[in-house]
Scaffold this active site. Structure first.
Site, PDB file in Angstrom:
ATOM      1  CE  LYS A 116      -3.429   5.240  -2.254  1.00  0.00           C
ATOM      2  NZ  LYS A 116      -4.138   5.952  -2.954  1.00  0.00           N
ATOM      3  CE1 TYR A 155      -3.581   2.731   0.612  1.00  0.00           C
ATOM      4  CE2 TYR A 155      -2.518   3.089   2.885  1.00  0.00           C
ATOM      5  CZ  TYR A 155      -3.323   3.399   1.788  1.00  0.00           C
ATOM      6  OH  TYR A 155      -4.163   4.617   1.764  1.00  0.00           O
TER       7      TYR A 155
END
Length: 242
Positions: free
Chosen positions: A152, A148
């Protein structure tokens, strides 16, 4: 933002829904993207009940062809909010190839494809604003958030690149990096867990989606006309050590 069209991905819940509602309040015609038509209809109804204009488009952003279809059906977009994302918190030893691909496809590749498809039109018209939604975890090491955070962090780097590529064409590109924010997931937490999450911030509380949306709406609007390439943390501050 009257006369502008805004596309909000993942606009049927949480931060995305709050952003869609606020952009409509600012006068934008909002395209609400999501996968659940019922939730999409609910957001559109809320916007229209308040006097705004909105429509719903369904697409699976993990599918590159569906991303392209979304861009085509959206048409001329003046404001793009890349909000849709996925997060699965697992240590590297438990992360599967499929989950790796899903994080990169949804959190990084889909925004890339949407910018590729929609930003040239913005540049041709001489105006546009793109706001990407990242996470505090891209800057602060957090156990279990490897894929994650990495997906990002890549989006934040692309923000810098896109900002440089399109600045002279009147298109601004920025990122908002939220900290812990109230979602259906946090609503399901027990009180002790929720307090532990809140205590990672200096303010000792989690954000409401509307608080994050305020920052997104500001960066998307003309009020931020001289801001591009920025990563704005909306995370309640970081507690001091000691």
């Amino acid at each position: 933002m009257s006369g502008l069209t805004a596309l909000v991905t993942g606009g049927t819940a949480g931060i995305g829904r709050a952003v869609a509602v606020q952009l409509a309040q600012e006068g934008a015609e909002v395209i609400v993207h999501g996968r659940d038509a019922e939730r999409g209809a609910s957001v559109v109804a809320e916007i229209e009940a308040a006097g705004g204009t909105a429509r719903f488009l369904q697409a699976d952003l993990a599918d590159a062809k569906d991303v392209q279809r979304l861009a085509e059906e959206a048409g001329n977009v003046d404001v793009l909010i890349n909000n849709a994302g996925v997060y699965k918190f697992l240590p590297t030893s438990e992360m599967t190839e499929d989950l790796f691909d899903l994080h990169m496809d949804l959190n990084t590749k889909a925004p890339y494809l949407l910018v590729k498809a929609l930003a040239p039109g913005m540049a041709k018209r001489g105006r546009g604003s793109i706001v990407n939604i990242s996470t505090l975890a891209a800057a602060v090491t957090t156990k279990g958030t490897g894929m994650y955070s990495a997906s990002k962090a890549a989006l934040e780097q692309l923000t810098q690149i896109w900002a440089a590529e399109y600045a002279e064409s009147g298109v601004r590109v920025n990122t908002v990096a939220p900290g812990p924010t109230r979602t259906p997931g946090t609503d399901a937490m027990d009180e002790a867990t929720l307090k532990a999450v809140a205590d990672t911030t200096a303010m000792r509380r989690i954000a409401e989606p509307e608080e994050v949306a305020e920052a997104v709406t500001f960066l998307a609007s003309h009020r931020a006309s001289y801001i591009t390439g920025a990563v704005l943390e909306v995370a309640g501050g970081r507690p001091a050590i000691g």
